[in-house]
Design a protein around this motif. Structure first.
Motif, PDB file in Angstrom:
ATOM      1  N   THR A 126       0.881  -1.146   0.058  1.00 24.65           N
ATOM      2  CA  THR A 126       0.026   0.129   0.153  1.00 24.65           C
ATOM      3  C   THR A 126       0.833   1.098  -0.064  1.00 24.65           C
ATOM      4  N   VAL A 127       0.453   2.381  -1.036  1.00 24.57           N
ATOM      5  CA  VAL A 127       1.449   3.390  -0.765  1.00 24.57           C
ATOM      6  C   VAL A 127       0.333   4.698  -0.383  1.00 24.57           C
ATOM      7  N   ASN A 128      -0.772   4.734  -0.536  1.00 24.50           N
ATOM      8  CA  ASN A 128      -1.650   5.450   0.145  1.00 24.50           C
ATOM      9  C   ASN A 128      -3.107   4.784   0.012  1.00 24.50           C
ATOM     10  N   ASN A 129      -4.255   5.474   0.508  1.00 27.05           N
ATOM     11  CA  ASN A 129      -5.445   4.658   0.645  1.00 27.05           C
ATOM     12  C   ASN A 129      -6.293   4.660  -0.883  1.00 27.05           C
ATOM     13  N   THR A 130      -5.410   4.967  -1.869  1.00 33.00           N
ATOM     14  CA  THR A 130      -5.809   4.793  -3.274  1.00 33.00           C
ATOM     15  C   THR A 130      -5.132   4.049  -4.158  1.00 33.00           C
ATOM     16  N   THR A 131      -3.785   3.873  -3.666  1.00 34.37           N
ATOM     17  CA  THR A 131      -2.774   3.451  -4.598  1.00 34.37           C
ATOM     18  C   THR A 131      -2.030   2.100  -3.994  1.00 34.37           C
ATOM     19  N   VAL A 132      -1.717   1.235  -4.736  1.00 37.17           N
ATOM     20  CA  VAL A 132      -1.084   0.067  -4.484  1.00 37.17           C
ATOM     21  C   VAL A 132      -0.016  -0.193  -5.446  1.00 37.17           C
ATOM     22  N   LYS A 133       1.313  -0.892  -5.117  1.00 36.84           N
ATOM     23  CA  LYS A 133       2.147  -1.255  -5.949  1.00 36.84           C
ATOM     24  C   LYS A 133       2.515  -2.811  -5.827  1.00 36.84           C
ATOM     25  N   LEU A 134       3.098  -3.360  -6.704  1.00 37.08           N
ATOM     26  CA  LEU A 134       3.273  -4.429  -7.110  1.00 37.08           C
ATOM     27  C   LEU A 134       4.592  -4.709  -7.940  1.00 37.08           C
ATOM     28  N   LYS A 135       5.693  -5.597  -7.723  1.00 42.05           N
ATOM     29  CA  LYS A 135       6.949  -5.651  -8.520  1.00 42.05           C
ATOM     30  C   LYS A 135       6.781  -7.059  -9.167  1.00 42.05           C
ATOM     31  N   ILE A 136       7.116  -7.139 -10.456  1.00 42.78           N
ATOM     32  CA  ILE A 136       7.069  -8.213 -11.216  1.00 42.78           C
ATOM     33  C   ILE A 136       8.204  -8.272 -12.154  1.00 42.78           C
ATOM     34  N   SER A 137       9.217  -9.262 -12.018  1.00 42.94           N
ATOM     35  CA  SER A 137      10.331  -9.448 -12.621  1.00 42.94           C
ATOM     36  C   SER A 137      10.600 -10.435 -13.853  1.00 42.94           C
ATOM     37  N   ASP A 138       9.821 -11.665 -13.312  1.00 42.28           N
ATOM     38  CA  ASP A 138       9.966 -13.002 -14.084  1.00 42.28           C
ATOM     39  C   ASP A 138       8.644 -13.161 -14.666  1.00 42.28           C
ATOM     40  N   LEU A 139       8.509 -12.902 -16.088  1.00 39.16           N
ATOM     41  CA  LEU A 139       7.155 -13.074 -16.649  1.00 39.16           C
ATOM     42  C   LEU A 139       6.910 -14.386 -16.979  1.00 39.16           C
ATOM     43  N   LEU A 146      -5.529   3.314  -8.561  1.00 40.02           N
ATOM     44  CA  LEU A 146      -4.367   3.388  -9.286  1.00 40.02           C
ATOM     45  C   LEU A 146      -3.305   2.429  -8.741  1.00 40.02           C
ATOM     46  N   LEU A 147      -3.010   1.601  -9.524  1.00 42.03           N
ATOM     47  CA  LEU A 147      -1.813   0.194  -9.552  1.00 42.03           C
ATOM     48  C   LEU A 147      -0.700   0.881 -10.274  1.00 42.03           C
ATOM     49  N   ILE A 148       0.445   0.730  -9.398  1.00 44.17           N
ATOM     50  CA  ILE A 148       1.818   0.847  -9.914  1.00 44.17           C
ATOM     51  C   ILE A 148       2.338  -0.549 -10.133  1.00 44.17           C
ATOM     52  N   ILE A 149       3.006  -0.709 -11.135  1.00 40.16           N
ATOM     53  CA  ILE A 149       3.631  -2.005 -11.279  1.00 40.16           C
ATOM     54  C   ILE A 149       5.209  -1.740 -11.597  1.00 40.16           C
ATOM     55  N   ASP A 150       6.011  -2.283 -10.919  1.00 38.10           N
ATOM     56  CA  ASP A 150       7.514  -2.151 -11.113  1.00 38.10           C
ATOM     57  C   ASP A 150       8.081  -3.128 -12.297  1.00 38.10           C
ATOM     58  N   LEU A 151       8.206  -2.945 -13.433  1.00 36.19           N
ATOM     59  CA  LEU A 151       8.588  -3.926 -14.582  1.00 36.19           C
ATOM     60  C   LEU A 151      10.179  -3.377 -14.786  1.00 36.19           C
ATOM     61  N   ARG A 152      10.813  -2.686 -14.025  1.00 34.76           N
ATOM     62  CA  ARG A 152      12.094  -2.373 -14.342  1.00 34.76           C
ATOM     63  C   ARG A 152      13.181  -3.366 -14.758  1.00 34.76           C
ATOM     64  N   ASP A 153      12.940  -4.601 -14.296  1.00 33.92           N
ATOM     65  CA  ASP A 153      13.718  -5.631 -14.639  1.00 33.92           C
ATOM     66  C   ASP A 153      13.078  -6.803 -15.064  1.00 33.92           C
TER      67      ASP A 153
END
Length: 518
Positions: A264-277, A298-305
């Motif tokens: 959870t980032v704030n009450n409207t936003t969450v984040k998830l990291k995905i590296s291996d598809l 709002l959904l934030i997905i970390d796909l940097r790797d």
């Protein structure tokens, strides 16, 4: 002469044990990587490299008349420069620069020990300056936090020297520059500086006052490889003992620490990291976490790797796409590809990349000709027929927002995700430009140095016939890549981003949350 049951079992056990020892002996890989190469070995490896590039490189086949003389010229310079014994890691660096002339984002050099001296500090870009940090990511001097010169040369010189080791799309990426900027002695040789066991660093503060610091270079054991782990088309020799050891330690920390939960980032936003598809396709729990995240505003997905060719993630994210109301010739076509012809490649070579033959579309001949009229004409002796990839058959849902963190390390299917979401009105790409690495790789080993060479053996185009391979996708919001992202600040960037052109959508049942960002 008769044998007892026990003696027969004992004899068989001895034979089996001796056979296992012999098999283990053969299974242990011999270290054929030469620490030094003589002039003849350098020439032989360069000849083998150019031959493989001419036969199997897709980027070489695009412009062979231009690429061939350039590669031969660069190879001749290497031969001329290294007439005596050449360290294997230095030769690997020269091969890296030679491959980069192809402008192939998939070109890589593996399997060598990097024995060059490293810079005894960590550089961190901050606007137009470079922070000088210690091993704990604290400034080495709080009063003079920025570095302006190394060994008397300005940072711009070192940055330019490091860019020679990067493919064209990644030359401006600060994230990709950092590992090469760390290689002090390698860049010293390129810049014509002497090799010393210490380095002189010039620091500066906000008042433009300077201070010089002399730092000793750490001693280093040759143990690491200057490579990124590739999960596609990669083979690694492994002894029986190493394999058994890995099995016994299966629950290693990298498995335990794999991020598979929403944060959870704030009450409207969450984040998830995905590296291996690939792992994502098999991980039902992670898929459920993603679906849960898609119910938030709002959904934030970390796909940097992120890498791998599984289409599962793009299929799920396609719920964020805009409804396609254009009556085009083939609205379901996402792109085209072909591969470099080779006797050892089957005609299903691109199937793992989710491409299929044009005939699978079941279009009439005139319609297929219209569909492919913008594709470039190619030499059929060098390239396969065209293959097509279609869009996931997913209906858009909701009005939620999506933010994707990308970088030049976002490769393979991740490139498709970046390319597709770039045009979606409810999605924002954040980070650095991707490298354009869509391809399958061809790889081989050089005979003397033992270097494992990889480069792209296929090319990808969009639905309009524009080359995507090597082009990369620009982010909507540029953000330098480092490990300490301020997530709440990132949410503010998304909220303040310029709205994209809204595409009128047809009436769809709303299954996702409709709340607005705070």
């Amino acid at each position: 002469m008769s044998f007892s049951y026990r003696s027969i079992v004992m004899l068989l056990s001895v034979i089996i044990f001796a056979s296992l020892l012999k098999l283990a002996f053969f299974a242990v890989p011999k270290d054929n990587t030469a620490p030094m190469l003589n002039a003849q070995e350098v020439r032989q490896d360069l000849y083998a490299l150019l031959d493989q590039i001419e036969q199997h490189s897709a980027f070489y086949a695009l412009t062979p008349d231009k690429a061939s003389p350039q590669l031969k010229y660069m190879a001749s310079l290497i031969v001329e420069q290294y007439q005596d014994m050449t360290p294997n890691d230095r030769f690997a660096a020269e091969i890296t620069k030679l491959l980069n002339s192809l402008k192939d984002p998939g070109a890589q050099v593996h399997n060598f020990d990097d024995q060059s001296g490293d810079l005894p500090l960590t550089l961190r870009p901050l606007n137009d300056q470079w922070l000088a940090l210690d091993s704990s990511n604290s400034p080495i001097n709080n009063d003079f936090p920025f570095v302006t010169h190394i060994d008397g040369l300005p940072m711009s010189k070192w940055v330019a020297a490091s860019q020679a080791y990067l493919p064209e799309p990644a030359k401006q990426s600060q994230e990709m520059q950092l590992p090469w900027l760390k290689k002090l002695n390698l860049l010293r040789e390129d810049l014509g500086l002497s090799i010393k066991p210490y380095v002189l660093v010039t620091l500066i503060n906000d008042d433009l006052q300077t201070q010089q610091v002399t730092l000793a270079l750490p001693s280093r054991e040759p143990q690491t490889q200057l490579v990124e782990n590739n999960q596609e088309d990669q083979t690694q020799d492994m002894s029986v003992f190493e394999f058994i050891n890995q099995l016994s330690q299966f629950e290693r920390s990298e498995f335990q620490d794999t991020p598979n939960q929403l944060e959870t980032v704030n009450n409207t936003t969450v984040k998830l990291k995905i590296s291996d598809l690939y792992a994502f396709e098999l991980d039902r729990d992670l898929q459920q976490e993603l679906l849960k995240g898609m119910t938030h505003p709002l959904l934030i997905i970390d796909l940097r790797d992120a890498s791998g060719f599984s289409p599962k993630l793009l299929t799920l994210l396609s719920r964020y796409q805009d409804a396609d109301l254009n009556n085009t010739l083939a609205p379901n076509v996402m792109g085209f590809a072909h591969y470099r012809r080779s006797p050892e490649l089957r005609n299903d070579y691109l199937q793992p990349l989710n491409f299929k033959p044009l005939a699978a579309l079941e279009y009439s001949v005139p319609r297929l000709k219209s569909l492919t009229r913008n594709l470039p004409s190619v030499d059929e002796d060098k390239f396969s027929p065209w293959y097509v990839r279609t869009k996931p058959a997913v209906t858009p849902e909701g009005r939620n927002r999506l933010a994707l963190l990308v970088s030049p390390k976002c490769r393979q299917e991740c490139e498709w995700i970046a390319y597709r979401t770039k045009s979606w009105s409810r999605a924002n790409l954040i980070g650095e430009k991707t490298s354009g690495d869509f391809a399958r790789q061809y790889h081989f080993k050089l005979p003397n140095s033992g270097l494992d060479i990889r480069f792209s053996s296929s090319l990808t185009y969009d639905a309009q016939g524009k080359l995507l391979s090597g082009a990369g996708t620009e982010p909507d919001i540029w953000l330098p890549q480092n490990s300490d992202i301020q997530w709440q600040g990132l949410v503010s960037l998304v909220r303040s981003a310029k709205p994209k052109t809204q595409i009128i959508q047809t009436s769809q049942p709303t299954k996702l949350a409709q709340a607005k960002l705070n």
